[in-house]
Design an enzyme around this catalytic site. Structure first.
Site, PDB file in Angstrom:
ATOM      1  N   MET A  87      35.510  34.726  33.000  1.00 37.19           N
ATOM      2  CA  MET A  87      36.780  34.784  33.748  1.00 37.19           C
ATOM      3  C   MET A  87      36.999  33.509  34.562  1.00 37.19           C
ATOM      4  O   MET A  87      38.121  33.000  34.642  1.00 37.19           O
ATOM      5  CB  MET A  87      36.776  35.998  34.690  1.00 37.19           C
ATOM      6  CG  MET A  87      36.643  37.330  33.991  1.00 37.19           C
ATOM      7  SD  MET A  87      38.060  37.741  32.953  1.00 37.19           S
ATOM      8  CE  MET A  87      39.204  38.359  34.170  1.00 37.19           C
TER       9      MET A  87
ATOM     10  N   ASP B 165      28.192  25.735  39.002  1.00 35.25           N
ATOM     11  CA  ASP B 165      27.635  26.872  38.262  1.00 35.25           C
ATOM     12  C   ASP B 165      26.362  26.361  37.599  1.00 35.25           C
ATOM     13  O   ASP B 165      26.423  25.662  36.579  1.00 35.25           O
ATOM     14  CB  ASP B 165      28.643  27.376  37.212  1.00 35.25           C
ATOM     15  CG  ASP B 165      28.164  28.651  36.521  1.00 35.25           C
ATOM     16  OD1 ASP B 165      26.940  28.865  36.418  1.00 35.25           O
ATOM     17  OD2 ASP B 165      29.036  29.441  36.081  1.00 35.25           O
TER      18      ASP B 165
ATOM     19  N   LEU C 131      31.827  35.635  40.511  1.00 35.15           N
ATOM     20  CA  LEU C 131      30.401  35.845  40.195  1.00 35.15           C
ATOM     21  C   LEU C 131      30.160  37.276  39.725  1.00 35.15           C
ATOM     22  O   LEU C 131      30.945  38.170  40.006  1.00 35.15           O
ATOM     23  CB  LEU C 131      29.572  35.551  41.447  1.00 35.15           C
ATOM     24  CG  LEU C 131      29.695  34.107  41.958  1.00 35.15           C
ATOM     25  CD1 LEU C 131      29.204  33.989  43.386  1.00 35.15           C
ATOM     26  CD2 LEU C 131      28.927  33.169  41.036  1.00 35.15           C
TER      27      LEU C 131
ATOM     28  N   THR D  17      34.061  41.278  41.403  1.00 32.21           N
ATOM     29  CA  THR D  17      34.135  42.717  41.675  1.00 32.21           C
ATOM     30  C   THR D  17      32.835  43.140  42.331  1.00 32.21           C
ATOM     31  O   THR D  17      31.785  43.182  41.675  1.00 32.21           O
ATOM     32  CB  THR D  17      34.330  43.514  40.358  1.00 32.21           C
ATOM     33  OG1 THR D  17      35.535  43.071  39.733  1.00 32.21           O
ATOM     34  CG2 THR D  17      34.417  45.008  40.634  1.00 32.21           C
TER      35      THR D  17
ATOM     36  N   ARG E 218      42.670  43.501  34.657  1.00 32.37           N
ATOM     37  CA  ARG E 218      43.125  43.045  33.325  1.00 32.37           C
ATOM     38  C   ARG E 218      42.022  42.263  32.622  1.00 32.37           C
ATOM     39  O   ARG E 218      40.880  42.245  33.089  1.00 32.37           O
ATOM     40  CB  ARG E 218      44.447  42.268  33.387  1.00 32.37           C
ATOM     41  CG  ARG E 218      45.573  43.153  33.944  1.00 32.37           C
ATOM     42  CD  ARG E 218      46.920  42.478  34.016  1.00 32.37           C
ATOM     43  NE  ARG E 218      47.847  43.363  34.709  1.00 32.37           N
ATOM     44  CZ  ARG E 218      48.911  42.975  35.392  1.00 32.37           C
ATOM     45  NH1 ARG E 218      49.222  41.694  35.465  1.00 32.37           N
ATOM     46  NH2 ARG E 218      49.683  43.847  35.987  1.00 32.37           N
TER      47      ARG E 218
ATOM     48  N   LYS F 226      40.390  47.712  43.825  1.00 35.18           N
ATOM     49  CA  LYS F 226      39.887  47.392  42.478  1.00 35.18           C
ATOM     50  C   LYS F 226      38.935  48.489  41.977  1.00 35.18           C
ATOM     51  O   LYS F 226      39.029  48.946  40.843  1.00 35.18           O
ATOM     52  CB  LYS F 226      39.186  46.027  42.536  1.00 35.18           C
ATOM     53  CG  LYS F 226      38.203  45.722  41.432  1.00 35.18           C
ATOM     54  CD  LYS F 226      38.872  45.301  40.149  1.00 35.18           C
ATOM     55  CE  LYS F 226      37.848  45.207  39.017  1.00 35.18           C
ATOM     56  NZ  LYS F 226      38.385  44.819  37.760  1.00 35.18           N
TER      57      LYS F 226
ATOM     58  N   TYR G 152      37.575  53.206  38.839  1.00 30.40           N
ATOM     59  CA  TYR G 152      36.994  54.557  38.773  1.00 30.40           C
ATOM     60  C   TYR G 152      37.830  55.424  37.839  1.00 30.40           C
ATOM     61  O   TYR G 152      37.319  56.029  36.899  1.00 30.40           O
ATOM     62  CB  TYR G 152      36.926  55.181  40.173  1.00 30.40           C
ATOM     63  CG  TYR G 152      36.595  56.655  40.136  1.00 30.40           C
ATOM     64  CD1 TYR G 152      35.323  57.089  39.736  1.00 30.40           C
ATOM     65  CD2 TYR G 152      37.554  57.623  40.434  1.00 30.40           C
ATOM     66  CE1 TYR G 152      35.027  58.441  39.659  1.00 30.40           C
ATOM     67  CE2 TYR G 152      37.258  58.973  40.362  1.00 30.40           C
ATOM     68  CZ  TYR G 152      35.987  59.374  39.977  1.00 30.40           C
ATOM     69  OH  TYR G 152      35.697  60.706  39.885  1.00 30.40           O
TER      70      TYR G 152
HETATM   71  P1  NAD Z   1      30.232  36.026  33.632  1.00 31.40           P
HETATM   72  O1  NAD Z   1      28.839  36.509  33.673  1.00 31.40           O
HETATM   73  O2  NAD Z   1      30.832  35.666  32.313  1.00 31.40           O
HETATM   74  O3  NAD Z   1      30.393  34.755  34.593  1.00 31.40           O
HETATM   75  C1  NAD Z   1      29.761  34.658  35.833  1.00 31.40           C
HETATM   76  C2  NAD Z   1      29.386  33.215  36.052  1.00 31.40           C
HETATM   77  O4  NAD Z   1      28.769  33.112  37.336  1.00 31.40           O
HETATM   78  C3  NAD Z   1      28.371  32.697  35.017  1.00 31.40           C
HETATM   79  O5  NAD Z   1      28.864  31.493  34.445  1.00 31.40           O
HETATM   80  C4  NAD Z   1      27.110  32.443  35.827  1.00 31.40           C
HETATM   81  O6  NAD Z   1      26.366  31.332  35.366  1.00 31.40           O
HETATM   82  C5  NAD Z   1      27.680  32.172  37.208  1.00 31.40           C
HETATM   83  N1  NAD Z   1      26.728  32.428  38.309  1.00 31.40           N
HETATM   84  C6  NAD Z   1      25.854  33.446  38.451  1.00 31.40           C
HETATM   85  N2  NAD Z   1      25.164  33.290  39.603  1.00 31.40           N
HETATM   86  C7  NAD Z   1      25.606  32.150  40.187  1.00 31.40           C
HETATM   87  C8  NAD Z   1      25.307  31.474  41.385  1.00 31.40           C
HETATM   88  N3  NAD Z   1      24.394  31.959  42.236  1.00 31.40           N
HETATM   89  N4  NAD Z   1      25.985  30.356  41.685  1.00 31.40           N
HETATM   90  C9  NAD Z   1      26.944  29.861  40.858  1.00 31.40           C
HETATM   91  N5  NAD Z   1      27.276  30.461  39.681  1.00 31.40           N
HETATM   92  C10 NAD Z   1      26.615  31.588  39.357  1.00 31.40           C
HETATM   93  O7  NAD Z   1      31.125  37.156  34.354  1.00 31.40           O
HETATM   94  P2  NAD Z   1      32.705  37.365  34.257  1.00 31.40           P
HETATM   95  O8  NAD Z   1      33.016  38.220  33.077  1.00 31.40           O
HETATM   96  O9  NAD Z   1      33.396  36.062  34.423  1.00 31.40           O
HETATM   97  O10 NAD Z   1      32.942  38.295  35.526  1.00 31.40           O
HETATM   98  C11 NAD Z   1      32.949  37.778  36.848  1.00 31.40           C
HETATM   99  C12 NAD Z   1      33.405  38.890  37.781  1.00 31.40           C
HETATM  100  O11 NAD Z   1      34.718  39.323  37.402  1.00 31.40           O
HETATM  101  C13 NAD Z   1      32.512  40.127  37.731  1.00 31.40           C
HETATM  102  O12 NAD Z   1      32.344  40.639  39.031  1.00 31.40           O
HETATM  103  C14 NAD Z   1      33.291  41.076  36.816  1.00 31.40           C
HETATM  104  O13 NAD Z   1      32.986  42.435  37.110  1.00 31.40           O
HETATM  105  C15 NAD Z   1      34.721  40.718  37.163  1.00 31.40           C
HETATM  106  N6  NAD Z   1      35.707  40.981  36.086  1.00 31.40           N
HETATM  107  C16 NAD Z   1      35.427  40.679  34.788  1.00 31.40           C
HETATM  108  C17 NAD Z   1      36.386  40.934  33.800  1.00 31.40           C
HETATM  109  C18 NAD Z   1      36.109  40.608  32.359  1.00 31.40           C
HETATM  110  O14 NAD Z   1      36.899  41.067  31.493  1.00 31.40           O
HETATM  111  N7  NAD Z   1      35.080  39.829  32.027  1.00 31.40           N
HETATM  112  C19 NAD Z   1      37.638  41.490  34.161  1.00 31.40           C
HETATM  113  C20 NAD Z   1      37.910  41.756  35.490  1.00 31.40           C
HETATM  114  C21 NAD Z   1      36.944  41.496  36.452  1.00 31.40           C
END
Ligand code: NAD
Length: 295
Positions: free
Chosen positions: A12, A31, A67, A98, A125, A173, A178
């Site tokens: 994301m 990152d 994150l 989240t 989304r 959220k 939920y």
């Molecule tokens: P992801 O795992 O693809 O990306 C997370 C990123 O954070 C990774 O690139 C990781 O290397 C980096 N990271 C982890 N620890 C770190 C640190 N200490 N410092 C810097 N970077 C760090 O996850 P995502 O799918 O992008 O989701 C991110 C958030 O968004 C989550 O909380 C998820 O629940 C929420 N979310 C995801 C979606 C989805 O469809 N993927 C949709 C809505 C909300």
């Protein structure tokens, strides 16, 4: 044009960061686990990679994190090298991960001791919406200062909604998810039963789209009854429980276990010893509130 530091450029975070760049903002990112392709996607369009949080924080107007979990947010915000220990306290921190509302509130409280302002702004989304800049973004934090972050968030979302004090974005959220996550299993079990019962799937979906099953109680039955304080029957709870038991028994005969239905039978059963037995099924909203000492 604002200077923005972005922490966490994963599934994301990467498209969200790209949209900030597209809207003319200057972006640095941190990152430690990002791959070559991600780094190139960002640096090719002018973003600057930083290898630690202290460097990322320098001369930023905003810091954004995206994150996986609350522990990651606490680490980047409150850790030894975290946001809380940097000299630049003029920045506004927006966490879009989240996480548990209590974690958003705790992180904000600690950052406030250094005069760093925080908003929680998780997104709803899918990744395609992150790419198109059409996310739904739920924001918690100071109402007075909300316009300061709204402009930035509008680069990533088509619907940016202020939900209340810090933690309210995370609360909204999680509440939204939920309902979506529980009803996902209910939907999966219902459509499995449709298939096993030999009913045409298209017919069933079209038919159920006209009833409380498909329209949802929040949009269909509640507004006409319990939400306007009318809980007279209607469809009595005693009959709703009878039908729920029929569905579970029919499911068993078809070899489909209706776990969602089984998990709520006892709630209806408890209501049978109360006035709610013969009240409208939407009155279960009041029964649940009473059971949780609300009202
Ligand atoms: P992801 O795992 O693809 O990306 C997370 C990123 O954070 C990774 O690139 C990781 O290397 C980096 N990271 C982890 N620890 C770190 C640190 N200490 N410092 C810097 N970077 C760090 O996850 P995502 O799918 O992008 O989701 C991110 C958030 O968004 C989550 O909380 C998820 O629940 C929420 N979310 C995801 C979606 C989805 O469809 N993927 C949709 C809505 C909300």
């Amino acid at each position: 044009m604002k200077n923005i530091g972005f922490i966490g450029v994963g599934t994301m975070g990467l498209p969200m960061a790209l949209n900030l760049l597209k809207n003319g903002h200057a972006l640095s990112f941190y990152d430690p686990f990002s791959d070559k392709k991600t780094i190139e996607a960002l640096t090719e369009v002018g973003a600057k990679q930083e290898s630690n949080i202290p460097d990322l924080c320098k001369s930023q107007d905003f810091l954004i994190s995206m994150l996986p979990i609350g522990k990651n947010v606490k680490d980047v915000a409150l850790g030894e090298d975290g946001i809380i220990n940097q000299d630049n306290t003029d920045l506004i921190y927006i966490d879009m991960s989240t996480i548990l509302p209590a974690d958003s509130i705790e992180v904000s409280k600690q950052l406030q001791t250094k005069n760093i302002q925080m908003f929680d702004a998780p997104v709803a989304r899918l990744v395609n919406n992150a790419i198109d800049g059409t996310l739904l973004i739920m924001v918690g934090g100071s109402l007075q200062d909300f316009p300061k972050v709204e402009e930035i968030l509008n680069c990533m979302g088509s619907d940016v909604v202020y939900c209340g004090a810090i933690g309210s974005g995370s609360k909204m959220k999680i509440i939204n998810n939920y309902m979506a996550i529980v009803s996902n299993i209910l939907t999966a079990e219902t459509l499995s039963l449709v298939e096993k019962s030999g009913i045409d799937q298209k017919l069933a979906i079209e038919l159920m789209s006209t009833t409380a099953a498909g329209k949802g109680h929040m949009n269909f039955s509640y507004p006409k009854k319990v939400l306007i304080d009318d809980i007279g029957p209607g469809f009595k709870n005693v009959l709703a429980l009878k039908d729920l038991r029929l569905a579970i028994e029919h499911g068993e005969s078809e070899g489909i276990e209706l776990t969602s239905g089984k998990s709520v039978v006892n709630v209806y059963e408890k209501a049978m010893d109360t006035k709610y037995k013969d009240l409208d099924w939407t009155a279960m909203f009041n029964f649940v509130k009473e059971s949780n000492n609300l009202d």
